[in-house]
Scaffold this active site. Structure first.
Site, PDB file in Angstrom:
ATOM      1  N   ASP A 159      20.954  73.030 -80.917  1.00 29.15           N
ATOM      2  CA  ASP A 159      21.800  72.769 -79.831  1.00 29.15           C
ATOM      3  C   ASP A 159      21.102  73.321 -78.510  1.00 29.15           C
ATOM      4  O   ASP A 159      21.191  72.619 -77.484  1.00 29.15           O
ATOM      5  CB  ASP A 159      23.035  73.762 -79.800  1.00 29.15           C
ATOM      6  CG  ASP A 159      23.799  73.541 -81.207  1.00 29.15           C
ATOM      7  OD1 ASP A 159      23.450  72.655 -81.834  1.00 29.15           O
ATOM      8  OD2 ASP A 159      24.663  74.584 -81.582  1.00 29.15           O
TER       9      ASP A 159
ATOM     10  N   SER B 210      34.366  83.065 -64.512  1.00 30.68           N
ATOM     11  CA  SER B 210      34.534  81.815 -65.133  1.00 30.68           C
ATOM     12  C   SER B 210      35.697  81.077 -64.582  1.00 30.68           C
ATOM     13  O   SER B 210      36.857  81.647 -64.526  1.00 30.68           O
ATOM     14  CB  SER B 210      34.486  81.973 -66.722  1.00 30.68           C
ATOM     15  OG  SER B 210      34.809  80.642 -66.889  1.00 30.68           O
TER      16      SER B 210
ATOM     17  N   GLU C 236      22.362  83.988 -78.788  1.00 32.45           N
ATOM     18  CA  GLU C 236      23.455  83.741 -79.604  1.00 32.45           C
ATOM     19  C   GLU C 236      23.404  84.489 -80.979  1.00 32.45           C
ATOM     20  O   GLU C 236      24.229  84.968 -81.481  1.00 32.45           O
ATOM     21  CB  GLU C 236      23.385  82.171 -79.823  1.00 32.45           C
ATOM     22  CG  GLU C 236      24.658  81.813 -80.704  1.00 32.45           C
ATOM     23  CD  GLU C 236      25.221  80.334 -80.326  1.00 32.45           C
ATOM     24  OE1 GLU C 236      24.998  79.678 -79.369  1.00 32.45           O
ATOM     25  OE2 GLU C 236      26.057  80.292 -81.056  1.00 32.45           O
TER      26      GLU C 236
ATOM     27  N   LEU D 227      30.366  70.473 -80.135  1.00 38.55           N
ATOM     28  CA  LEU D 227      29.634  69.645 -78.976  1.00 38.55           C
ATOM     29  C   LEU D 227      28.793  70.651 -78.383  1.00 38.55           C
ATOM     30  O   LEU D 227      28.076  70.485 -77.212  1.00 38.55           O
ATOM     31  CB  LEU D 227      30.463  68.950 -78.265  1.00 38.55           C
ATOM     32  CG  LEU D 227      31.551  67.954 -78.941  1.00 38.55           C
ATOM     33  CD1 LEU D 227      32.473  67.350 -77.975  1.00 38.55           C
ATOM     34  CD2 LEU D 227      30.552  66.864 -79.501  1.00 38.55           C
TER      35      LEU D 227
HETATM   36  C1  GLA Z   1      25.431  74.277 -85.257  1.00 39.97           C
HETATM   37  C2  GLA Z   1      24.228  75.112 -84.877  1.00 39.97           C
HETATM   38  C3  GLA Z   1      23.112  74.409 -84.832  1.00 39.97           C
HETATM   39  C4  GLA Z   1      22.920  73.363 -86.232  1.00 39.97           C
HETATM   40  C5  GLA Z   1      24.120  72.672 -86.207  1.00 39.97           C
HETATM   41  C6  GLA Z   1      24.173  71.901 -87.617  1.00 39.97           C
HETATM   42  O1  GLA Z   1      25.465  73.504 -84.008  1.00 39.97           O
HETATM   43  O2  GLA Z   1      24.316  76.195 -83.261  1.00 39.97           O
HETATM   44  O3  GLA Z   1      21.967  75.334 -85.052  1.00 39.97           O
HETATM   45  O4  GLA Z   1      22.714  74.236 -87.272  1.00 39.97           O
HETATM   46  O5  GLA Z   1      25.465  73.633 -86.377  1.00 39.97           O
HETATM   47  O6  GLA Z   1      23.426  70.843 -87.337  1.00 39.97           O
END
Ligand code: GLA
Length: 361
Positions: free
Chosen positions: A152, A47, A140, A105
């Site tokens: 995400d 990385s 994850e 993010l």
């Molecule tokens: C994190 C988790 C998502 C979601 C958000 C809240 O980003 O990875 O799966 O639950 O929090 O909306």
């Protein structure tokens, strides 16, 4: 070379694992993954952000190998492909991340998804977008050990430039919704409060467990089956009632915003819905922080039409919708307040809805 973006969610927080709705956009910031096949049975990863480390593990031994925490994200994806019966002879991955880490993010999902699309293309693996999302999420959940939903990874894979992505987690469907703030003289300001959140720290998992518990007590498969707030009166525990109320009202807010955007009215009108979303995350879901609350409050005082914290909570970022010619004012006001309050200096940028995961070269 492949790239996958981070995301900000316009509305619909913690609804993903409750079978509800969300509306993310992809950020211009990506994680890139240069990848090549090898025949030596090894998985290698470097990385740019870890110049002194080069991790090398036999593909066959990934299931229970020891490695630095950051390597679990890319290798978790390799492992998940293998676990599903796909064949990966050996691979070299070179990562470079430009998504702010710990800012809410989705730098994690960007990394997982960059590796997931790279492996799919390199080894010509027959996986759909839905499977890609599931592979990245499972990596994850099981390999890194954070019980996230699929918000995400869905955003990182499915988002398109110029659009917000309407996600219906219950029906497992999505749709692109035009999202053009610039045309209305507006910008989406992102303020990273520089208070790193760690989803693995437990608060996130606690909220998820509370939602599951509330759904069980109410006799529904998921809290998104409930649309009438009066149904929550059956919950004796005031904490569970607040958690459930956030999910029910947040789903309603997500549908309201999608409807407004589809009607192509004035995007300023979604501002009050975002403000209500922040209050719900702060008061009912209880995942805000003094920094997030201050950033939202100051942005609104500086003229933003709407502002709210985004992501998993307990730190991270806020978004604010501002007139383009007033964004600087909001940034200055937030920086001043953070300085006066002794908070770490925030980082700010303007986000435009960008493309999802893709091959670069
Ligand atoms: C994190 C988790 C998502 C979601 C958000 C809240 O980003 O990875 O799966 O639950 O929090 O909306």
């Amino acid at each position: 070379m492949w790239a996958a973006p981070g995301r900000v969610n316009i509305i619909g927080e913690h609804t993903d694992y409750n079978g509800g709705y969300a509306l993310p956009i992809a950020l211009p910031h990506t994680v890139t993954c240069a990848a090549d096949t090898t025949a030596d049975g090894l998985a290698r990863v470097t990385s740019r952000q870890r110049p002194d480390e080069r991790i090398e593990i036999p593909v066959a031994g990934l299931a229970d190998a020891k490695m630095p925490a950051w390597a679990r994200y890319p290798f978790g994806v390799v492992h998940e492909y293998l676990r599903r019966g796909h064949s990966i002879s050996g691979v070299t991955l070179a990562l470079d991340g430009a998504v702010p880490v710990g800012a809410g993010l989705s730098s994690s999902a960007a990394l997982e998804c960059a590796v997931a699309v790279a492996l799919r293309d390199l080894f010509a693996l027959p996986v759909t977008d839905a499977e890609l999302i599931d592979i990245a999420r499972t990596a994850e959940n099981n390999y890194v050990g954070v019980p996230t939903g699929t918000l995400d990874q869905s955003a990182s894979i499915l988002c398109t430039a110029g659009h917000a992505l309407f996600l219906d987690f219950g029906a497992d469907q999505h749709a692109q919704v035009p999202f053009d703030l610039a045309a209305a003289g507006l910008e989406l300001l992102v303020v990273d409060t520089n208070t790193p959140h760690r989803l693995a720290d437990g608060g996130y998992g606690d909220r998820r467990a509370e939602c599951d518990q509330a759904a069980t007590m109410l006799g529904v498969a998921s809290l998104s089956d409930i649309t009438d707030l009066a149904a929550l009166d059956k919950l004796d525990d005031p904490v569970l009632r607040r958690r459930a109320r956030h999910i029910v009202t947040e789903n309603d807010r997500a549908l309201t915003v999608v409807d407004m955007l589809r009607r192509a009215g004035d995007p300023r009108d979604i501002g009050p819905v975002l403000i209500a979303g922040h209050a719900s995350l702060r008061d009912d879901f209880e995942i805000s922080t003094p920094q997030l609350d201050a950033a939202v409050e100051v942005a609104l005082t500086a003229g933003a039409y709407g502002a709210r914290m985004v992501g998993g909570g307990f730190g991270g970022s806020i978004i604010a919708i501002t007139d383009t010619d007033r964004t600087r004012l909001a940034v200055d006001a937030i920086e001043n307040r953070f300085r006066a309050s002794g908070f770490a200096a925030p980082r700010t940028f303007v986000a435009v809805p960008s493309a999802g995961a893709r091959r670069m070269t």
